[in-house]
Motif scaffolding. Structure first.
Motif, PDB file in Angstrom:
ATOM      1  N   LYS A   1       0.829  -1.206   0.000  1.00 58.87           N
ATOM      2  CA  LYS A   1       0.000   0.000   0.000  1.00 58.87           C
ATOM      3  C   LYS A   1       0.861   1.253   0.000  1.00 58.87           C
ATOM      4  O   LYS A   1       0.555   2.232  -0.695  1.00 58.87           O
ATOM      5  CB  LYS A   1      -0.933   0.005   1.213  1.00 58.87           C
ATOM      6  CG  LYS A   1      -2.137  -0.897   1.048  1.00 58.87           C
ATOM      7  CD  LYS A   1      -3.027  -0.857   2.261  1.00 58.87           C
ATOM      8  CE  LYS A   1      -4.194  -1.835   2.094  1.00 58.87           C
ATOM      9  NZ  LYS A   1      -4.986  -1.958   3.328  1.00 58.87           N
ATOM     10  N   GLN A   2       1.938   1.232   0.758  1.00 57.53           N
ATOM     11  CA  GLN A   2       2.840   2.390   0.818  1.00 57.53           C
ATOM     12  C   GLN A   2       3.480   2.651  -0.548  1.00 57.53           C
ATOM     13  O   GLN A   2       3.555   3.792  -1.002  1.00 57.53           O
ATOM     14  CB  GLN A   2       3.933   2.160   1.854  1.00 57.53           C
ATOM     15  CG  GLN A   2       3.459   2.325   3.277  1.00 57.53           C
ATOM     16  CD  GLN A   2       4.539   1.985   4.287  1.00 57.53           C
ATOM     17  OE1 GLN A   2       5.562   1.405   3.939  1.00 57.53           O
ATOM     18  NE2 GLN A   2       4.290   2.351   5.548  1.00 57.53           N
ATOM     19  N   ILE A   3       3.920   1.590  -1.212  1.00 52.30           N
ATOM     20  CA  ILE A   3       4.535   1.726  -2.541  1.00 52.30           C
ATOM     21  C   ILE A   3       3.499   2.233  -3.536  1.00 52.30           C
ATOM     22  O   ILE A   3       3.785   3.112  -4.360  1.00 52.30           O
ATOM     23  CB  ILE A   3       5.160   0.380  -2.991  1.00 52.30           C
ATOM     24  CG1 ILE A   3       6.364   0.038  -2.114  1.00 52.30           C
ATOM     25  CG2 ILE A   3       5.573   0.434  -4.462  1.00 52.30           C
ATOM     26  CD1 ILE A   3       6.861  -1.381  -2.253  1.00 52.30           C
TER      27      ILE A   3
ATOM     28  N   LYS B   1       2.953   5.924  -2.960  1.00 49.80           N
ATOM     29  CA  LYS B   1       4.114   6.678  -3.437  1.00 49.80           C
ATOM     30  C   LYS B   1       4.015   6.872  -4.955  1.00 49.80           C
ATOM     31  O   LYS B   1       4.228   7.965  -5.485  1.00 49.80           O
ATOM     32  CB  LYS B   1       5.397   5.915  -3.089  1.00 49.80           C
ATOM     33  CG  LYS B   1       6.665   6.686  -3.372  1.00 49.80           C
ATOM     34  CD  LYS B   1       7.917   5.835  -3.387  1.00 49.80           C
ATOM     35  CE  LYS B   1       8.100   4.947  -2.192  1.00 49.80           C
ATOM     36  NZ  LYS B   1       9.359   4.172  -2.272  1.00 49.80           N
ATOM     37  N   LYS B   2       3.677   5.804  -5.667  1.00 52.39           N
ATOM     38  CA  LYS B   2       3.568   5.875  -7.130  1.00 52.39           C
ATOM     39  C   LYS B   2       2.374   6.734  -7.551  1.00 52.39           C
ATOM     40  O   LYS B   2       2.433   7.451  -8.540  1.00 52.39           O
ATOM     41  CB  LYS B   2       3.463   4.467  -7.731  1.00 52.39           C
ATOM     42  CG  LYS B   2       4.768   3.693  -7.639  1.00 52.39           C
ATOM     43  CD  LYS B   2       4.667   2.368  -8.322  1.00 52.39           C
ATOM     44  CE  LYS B   2       6.001   1.650  -8.280  1.00 52.39           C
ATOM     45  NZ  LYS B   2       5.957   0.411  -9.032  1.00 52.39           N
ATOM     46  N   GLU B   3       1.297   6.650  -6.784  1.00 51.39           N
ATOM     47  CA  GLU B   3       0.098   7.445  -7.077  1.00 51.39           C
ATOM     48  C   GLU B   3       0.425   8.935  -6.928  1.00 51.39           C
ATOM     49  O   GLU B   3      -0.039   9.763  -7.728  1.00 51.39           O
ATOM     50  CB  GLU B   3      -1.032   7.049  -6.109  1.00 51.39           C
ATOM     51  CG  GLU B   3      -2.383   7.653  -6.446  1.00 51.39           C
ATOM     52  CD  GLU B   3      -2.987   7.154  -7.742  1.00 51.39           C
ATOM     53  OE1 GLU B   3      -3.633   7.971  -8.418  1.00 51.39           O
ATOM     54  OE2 GLU B   3      -2.803   5.963  -8.080  1.00 51.39           O
ATOM     55  N   ASN B   4       1.221   9.294  -5.928  1.00 52.86           N
ATOM     56  CA  ASN B   4       1.607  10.687  -5.707  1.00 52.86           C
ATOM     57  C   ASN B   4       2.535  11.229  -6.790  1.00 52.86           C
ATOM     58  O   ASN B   4       2.645  12.431  -6.955  1.00 52.86           O
ATOM     59  CB  ASN B   4       2.276  10.842  -4.330  1.00 52.86           C
ATOM     60  CG  ASN B   4       1.281  10.622  -3.198  1.00 52.86           C
ATOM     61  OD1 ASN B   4       0.076  10.795  -3.382  1.00 52.86           O
ATOM     62  ND2 ASN B   4       1.781  10.220  -2.050  1.00 52.86           N
ATOM     63  N   ARG B   5       3.196  10.369  -7.492  1.00 53.91           N
ATOM     64  CA  ARG B   5       4.112  10.793  -8.563  1.00 53.91           C
ATOM     65  C   ARG B   5       3.365  11.222  -9.803  1.00 53.91           C
ATOM     66  O   ARG B   5       3.903  11.913 -10.661  1.00 53.91           O
ATOM     67  CB  ARG B   5       5.048   9.638  -8.954  1.00 53.91           C
ATOM     68  CG  ARG B   5       6.120   9.356  -7.966  1.00 53.91           C
ATOM     69  CD  ARG B   5       7.034   8.291  -8.540  1.00 53.91           C
ATOM     70  NE  ARG B   5       7.810   7.672  -7.492  1.00 53.91           N
ATOM     71  CZ  ARG B   5       8.275   6.427  -7.530  1.00 53.91           C
ATOM     72  NH1 ARG B   5       7.985   5.668  -8.564  1.00 53.91           N
ATOM     73  NH2 ARG B   5       8.979   5.961  -6.555  1.00 53.91           N
ATOM     74  N   ARG B   6       2.115  10.768  -9.940  1.00 57.79           N
ATOM     75  CA  ARG B   6       1.337  11.064 -11.151  1.00 57.79           C
ATOM     76  C   ARG B   6       1.147  12.576 -11.302  1.00 57.79           C
ATOM     77  O   ARG B   6       0.913  13.303 -10.334  1.00 57.79           O
ATOM     78  CB  ARG B   6      -0.031  10.399 -11.086  1.00 57.79           C
ATOM     79  CG  ARG B   6       0.023   8.929 -11.367  1.00 57.79           C
ATOM     80  CD  ARG B   6      -1.380   8.418 -11.472  1.00 57.79           C
ATOM     81  NE  ARG B   6      -1.355   7.111 -12.124  1.00 57.79           N
ATOM     82  CZ  ARG B   6      -2.435   6.470 -12.444  1.00 57.79           C
ATOM     83  NH1 ARG B   6      -3.610   6.994 -12.200  1.00 57.79           N
ATOM     84  NH2 ARG B   6      -2.356   5.301 -13.014  1.00 57.79           N
ATOM     85  N   PHE B   7       1.198  12.990 -12.549  1.00 56.20           N
ATOM     86  CA  PHE B   7       1.012  14.411 -12.866  1.00 56.20           C
ATOM     87  C   PHE B   7      -0.468  14.706 -12.957  1.00 56.20           C
ATOM     88  O   PHE B   7      -1.208  14.036 -13.675  1.00 56.20           O
ATOM     89  CB  PHE B   7       1.726  14.706 -14.197  1.00 56.20           C
ATOM     90  CG  PHE B   7       1.661  16.134 -14.573  1.00 56.20           C
ATOM     91  CD1 PHE B   7       0.786  16.568 -15.566  1.00 56.20           C
ATOM     92  CD2 PHE B   7       2.448  17.083 -13.943  1.00 56.20           C
ATOM     93  CE1 PHE B   7       0.724  17.879 -15.926  1.00 56.20           C
ATOM     94  CE2 PHE B   7       2.387  18.400 -14.306  1.00 56.20           C
ATOM     95  CZ  PHE B   7       1.519  18.812 -15.292  1.00 56.20           C
ATOM     96  N   ARG B   8      -0.909  15.743 -12.238  1.00 54.36           N
ATOM     97  CA  ARG B   8      -2.340  16.101 -12.268  1.00 54.36           C
ATOM     98  C   ARG B   8      -2.517  17.521 -12.753  1.00 54.36           C
ATOM     99  O   ARG B   8      -1.756  18.416 -12.403  1.00 54.36           O
ATOM    100  CB  ARG B   8      -2.953  15.966 -10.874  1.00 54.36           C
ATOM    101  CG  ARG B   8      -3.005  14.534 -10.411  1.00 54.36           C
ATOM    102  CD  ARG B   8      -3.910  14.443  -9.179  1.00 54.36           C
ATOM    103  NE  ARG B   8      -3.915  13.070  -8.687  1.00 54.36           N
ATOM    104  CZ  ARG B   8      -3.199  12.627  -7.675  1.00 54.36           C
ATOM    105  NH1 ARG B   8      -2.425  13.432  -7.019  1.00 54.36           N
ATOM    106  NH2 ARG B   8      -3.294  11.374  -7.311  1.00 54.36           N
ATOM    107  N   PHE B   9      -3.626  17.809 -13.514  1.00 52.11           N
ATOM    108  CA  PHE B   9      -3.919  19.163 -14.015  1.00 52.11           C
ATOM    109  C   PHE B   9      -4.788  19.916 -13.057  1.00 52.11           C
ATOM    110  O   PHE B   9      -5.613  19.510 -12.376  1.00 52.11           O
ATOM    111  CB  PHE B   9      -4.607  19.110 -15.373  1.00 52.11           C
ATOM    112  CG  PHE B   9      -3.641  18.698 -16.455  1.00 52.11           C
ATOM    113  CD1 PHE B   9      -2.766  19.622 -16.998  1.00 52.11           C
ATOM    114  CD2 PHE B   9      -3.605  17.414 -16.943  1.00 52.11           C
ATOM    115  CE1 PHE B   9      -1.898  19.256 -17.994  1.00 52.11           C
ATOM    116  CE2 PHE B   9      -2.752  17.042 -17.942  1.00 52.11           C
ATOM    117  CZ  PHE B   9      -1.891  17.972 -18.464  1.00 52.11           C
TER     118      PHE B   9
END
Length: 130
Positions: free
Chosen positions: A117-119, A122-130
């Motif tokens: 879940k932590q990983i 972390k990957k979800e937070n890296r996504r670029f959002r508009f």
């Protein structure tokens, strides 16, 4: 280690490959043969175990055969071949311990899921959002 060397038969031949005069005229290569089924040193159960484990090395006549041409002398090759065949048979008699199936503990499962879940976060937070 059981010593069944009395049942072994030896054949000599010329070694192949480079080596000049020595290779061309001296029979230094040694083939050791052992008829597995005719042995008096092992029980029927042990013979079956040897036959099963070494089935790729035993020919249709039931003979375990090994050729050695490592050394320049026939005597040394005979000694090496004998040692190798004794070692091969001895290793084939070892029965592996049966594996006991185990389950991971609840704590381990929980720890793994938390790490996943932590990983994922972390990957979800890296996504670029508009």
């Amino acid at each position: 280690m059981r010593n069944f060397t009395k049942e072994l038969t030896y054949k000599t031949s010329r070694s192949s490959g480079a080596g000049g005069q020595n290779v061309n005229k001296v029979e230094t290569s040694v083939t050791v043969q052992w008829k597995v089924a005719d042995t008096e040193f092992f029980s029927n159960e042990e013979i079956e175990l040897i036959s099963e484990k070494l089935k790729n090395r035993i020919n249709l006549d039931g003979i375990l055969q090994l050729t050695v041409s490592e050394s320049r002398t026939q005597l040394q090759n005979k000694k090496i071949a004998t040692e190798k065949i004794l070692e091969l048979v001895e290793k084939s008699l070892i029965k592996p311990k049966p594996r006991k199936a185990t389950k991971p503990s609840k704590r381990q499962i929980e720890k793994r899921i938390t790490a996943k879940k932590q990983i994922s976060e972390k990957k979800e937070n890296r996504r670029f959002r508009f």
